[in-house]
Motif scaffolding. Structure first.
Motif, short mmCIF file in Angstrom:
data_model
loop_
_atom_site.label_atom_id
_atom_site.label_comp_id
_atom_site.label_asym_id
_atom_site.label_seq_id
_atom_site.Cartn_x
_atom_site.Cartn_y
_atom_site.Cartn_z
N GLY A 23 0.80 -1.22 0.00
CA GLY A 23 0.00 0.00 0.00
C GLY A 23 0.83 1.26 0.00
N PHE A 57 -8.65 0.98 -0.87
CA PHE A 57 -8.00 -0.15 -1.52
C PHE A 57 -9.09 -1.17 -1.84
CE2 PHE A 57 -4.63 1.84 0.92
CZ PHE A 57 -3.59 1.89 -0.01
N CYS A 97 -7.01 0.78 -6.39
CA CYS A 97 -7.03 1.82 -5.37
C CYS A 97 -7.65 3.09 -5.96
CB CYS A 97 -5.61 2.09 -4.90
SG CYS A 97 -5.46 3.34 -3.61
#
Length: 133
Positions: A23, A57, A97
């Motif tokens: 991430g 996400f 995302c």
């Protein structure tokens, strides 16, 4: 209007402990891609990231996946530009995302104070951008 302007290949050093795209790496890419888009739209280099709003996400990406970055103008202020960025899998078109409300502020390079960029939303929407196929 969302414009998908660039792509990246997910490499081994982009992965987290579980083997999917980290991430933090995707957020780094979003900030860089959004800066490039904002700088091109405003024809200015002196921009700073002020804010990144909601980040969602949605699916994972894995080594060897090609991800592409879609960017669109959300709002134009006197000194600022707010964008939305969608990162999706090039092959499946699934969103990986979504980063909403990415705000850049145009600054004077010498004083580092906010400075009007001189663009309107209508002007920015009329810009023609060549997109990769």
């Amino acid at each position: 209007m969302m414009r998908f302007l660039s792509r990246r290949l997910v490499m081994p050093n982009d992965l987290n402990f579980a083997g999917s795209l980290f991430g933090g790496r995707i957020l780094e890419w979003i900030d860089e891609e959004a800066y490039i888009f904002a700088a091109c739209q405003l024809e200015a280099k002196s921009l700073v990231t002020k804010h990144i709003g909601a980040i969602s996400f949605e699916t994972s990406a894995y080594q060897g996946d090609v991800v592409e970055f879609g960017l669109g103008v959300k709002k134009v202020g006197r000194t600022s530009l707010a964008l939305t960025c969608v990162v999706r899998n090039k092959q499946t078109k699934q969103n990986i995302c979504v980063a909403d409300d990415i705000v850049f502020v145009h600054i004077d390079p010498a004083t580092r104070k906010p400075e009007a960029h001189g663009k309107t939303k209508a002007e920015l929407e009329s810009i023609k951008i060549e997109t990769p196929e």
